[in-house]
Write an enzyme that holds these catalytic residues in place. Structure first.
Site, mmCIF file in Angstrom:
data_model
loop_
_atom_site.group_PDB
_atom_site.id
_atom_site.type_symbol
_atom_site.label_atom_id
_atom_site.label_comp_id
_atom_site.label_asym_id
_atom_site.label_seq_id
_atom_site.Cartn_x
_atom_site.Cartn_y
_atom_site.Cartn_z
ATOM 1 N N LYS A 289 0.864 -1.185 0.000
ATOM 2 C CA LYS A 289 0.000 0.000 0.000
ATOM 3 C C LYS A 289 0.897 1.231 0.000
ATOM 4 O O LYS A 289 1.703 1.420 0.912
ATOM 5 C CB LYS A 289 -0.910 0.000 1.229
ATOM 6 C CG LYS A 289 -1.790 1.246 1.298
ATOM 7 C CD LYS A 289 -2.807 1.168 2.416
ATOM 8 C CE LYS A 289 -3.626 2.446 2.486
ATOM 9 N NZ LYS A 289 -4.667 2.382 3.510
ATOM 10 N N LYS B 281 -2.172 -1.504 -3.881
ATOM 11 C CA LYS B 281 -3.052 -0.344 -3.827
ATOM 12 C C LYS B 281 -2.224 0.920 -3.940
ATOM 13 O O LYS B 281 -1.201 1.005 -3.264
ATOM 14 C CB LYS B 281 -3.782 -0.387 -2.481
ATOM 15 C CG LYS B 281 -4.737 0.725 -2.239
ATOM 16 C CD LYS B 281 -5.264 0.624 -0.830
ATOM 17 C CE LYS B 281 -6.105 1.845 -0.546
ATOM 18 N NZ LYS B 281 -6.555 1.887 0.798
#
Ligand code: PBG
Length: 329
Positions: free
Chosen positions: A196, A254
Site C-alpha cells: 500500500k 493499492k
C-alpha cells in the site's frame, strides 16, 4: 514471412476478437467497497465521488440485496465515525455494538451468503486521522498492532469472513493471525494490504470518511512513515512475501492503475490470490472527466478494469463494480 502472417485476421470482427480475448471481466471479480454511517434513512452522496454514497444500516440492507441480485458476492466495509467517538487509540473500534460490528451483522442478516470483509486500521476512529496510535510526532508500531489484533477479533466475532488490515504497521499480519487462532476464529481469513503506497489518490476516500490526518502540531501530516514510497518496487515484493509468511490468505496492491507494474511482478512472484484496489481518486478522475464530456465513461472504465485484471489481479476492489456489472448485462 509477410504477407502470410497477418495479425489483423484475429481482429477482423467482434466475433473473432471475442473468441481470442484473453481477459474477461465478470461480476465474480469484484469486491464492493461500502461506506456506512450512523442514523436512519441516510443515503448521502460523497461530493468527490459522484454516484457513491454513505449509507445508514437500513439502506445498507437494501444495497447488499441489490448487489446480490446483480451477482456481486463480496463487500468491503468502511465506517464513518462521529467525531465525539474518536480518540488516539481508536477505542470505539473495539465496541461490540459499534457501527462496524453492527454493519457486519446487518449484511449477514440481509444476505447470509454475502462475503463480508472489513477494513482494519485506526484512521476512521482516530482523533488524529492516523492508522495507528500517535505519540511524540510518531505513529507507534507495536502498540497499534495490539489494537488492530483486538479489532480483528471483534470483527470476526461479529461475523466478518475476512479482515483486511490496511494500516501498513510492521508485523500486524502475524499478530492478527495469532489473535484470531487464539480466539478460535480459524476460518476467518486475512486479506493484507501488503503493498500500500502513500498516495495522493486516497483524497476522496478521506472526504467520504472524514478521516484525513489532522493539521495540528506534533502530528504527522501524511502517512509516509508507514505507507510505502511510490518510487519503490523491491520493497513491495518484500512486504508481500512477509505478509504471506505471517499468514495472509490474500495480498493486495493499492492503488491500481499507477501500480500495475507492481501487480504483475507480485503476481509472478507469489502463489496466493492477488487483489488490486482501484481507489477513490481513480474513480473520481474518470467521473469528473466524463462529466465534462472529455472521456467516454463506460469505455474508459472497462479499459481500466480490464487492464487491472490483465496485469494479474484475481480480485478487484472498485467503486465501479455496479456500473461495470450493469454494462456487462
Ligand atoms: C484506511 C484506508 C484508506 C483507503 C482504504 N483504507 C485511506 C488511507 O490509507 O488514507 C483508501 C481507499 C480509497 O482511496 O479508495 N487505512
Amino acid at each position: 514471412m509477410y504477407p502470410l502472417i497477418r495479425n489483423r485476421r484475429l481482429r477482423s470482427s467482434e466475433a473473432i476478437r471475442s473468441l481470442v480475448r484473453e481477459t474477461i471481466i465478470s461480476p465474480s471479480d469484484f469486491l464492493v467497497p461500502l461506506f456506512v454511517v450512523e442514523g436512519k434513512g441516510i443515503k448521502e452522496e460523497i461530493a468527490s465521488m459522484p454516484n457513491y454514497y454513505r449509507l445508514s444500516l437500513d439502506n445498507l440492507t437494501k444495497e447488499v440485496k441489490e448487489l446480490w441480485k446483480m451477482g456481486l458476492r463480496s463487500v468491503l466495509l468502511f465506517v464513518k465515525v462521529p467525531d465525539n467517538l474518536k480518540d488516539n487509540s481508536g477505542s470505539e473500534a473495539l465496541n461490540e455494538n459499534g457501527l462496524m460490528q453492527l454493519a457486519i451483522k446487518t449484511v449477514k442478516n440481509a444476505c447470509p451468503e454475502m462475503l463480508v470483509m472489513t477494513d482494519v486500521a485506526l484512521d476512521p476512529y482516530s482523533s488524529y486521522g492516523h492508522d495507528g496510535i500517535v505519540a511524540d510526532g510518531q505513529i507507534l508500531n507495536d502498540e497499534s498492532v495490539e489494537v488492530l489484533a483486538e479489532m480483528s477479533v471483534s470483527h470476526a466475532k461479529a461475523g466478518a469472513d475476512f479482515v483486511a488490515p490496511s494500516d501498513m504497521m510492521d508485523g500486524r499480519i502475524l499478530s492478527i493471525r495469532e489473535a484470531l487462532e487464539d480466539e478460535g476464529y480459524l476460518n476467518t481469513g486475512i486479506m493484507a494490504y501488503s503493498a500500500k503506497y502513500a498516495s495522493a489518490f486516497y483524497g476522496p476516500f478521506r472526504d467520504a470518511l472524514d478521516s484525513a490526518p489532522v493539521d495540528i502540531k506534533n502530528v504527522p501530516k501524511d502517512k509516509k512513515t508507514y505507507q510505502m514510497d511510490y518510487a519503490n518496487r523491491f520493497e513491495a515484493i518484500r512486504e508481500t512475501q512477509m505478509d504471506i509468511e505471517e499468514g495472509a490468505d490474500i495480498v493486495m496492491v493499492k492503488p491500481g492503475l499507477c501500480y500495475l507494474d507492481i501487480v504483475r511482478e507480485i503476481k509472478n512472484e507469489v502463489d496466493v490470490p492477488v487483489a488490486v484496489y482501484q481507489v477513490s481518486g481513480e474513480y473520481a478522475m474518470v467521473k469528473a472527466a466524463a462529466e465534462k464530456g472529455w472521456l467516454d465513461h463506460d469505455a474508459v472504465m472497462m479499459e481500466q478494469l480490464t487492464a487491472i485484471k490483465r496485469a494479474g489481479a484475481n480480485i478487484i476492489a472498485s467503486y465501479f463494480a455496479k456500473d461495470a456489472v450493469k454494462l456487462l448485462g
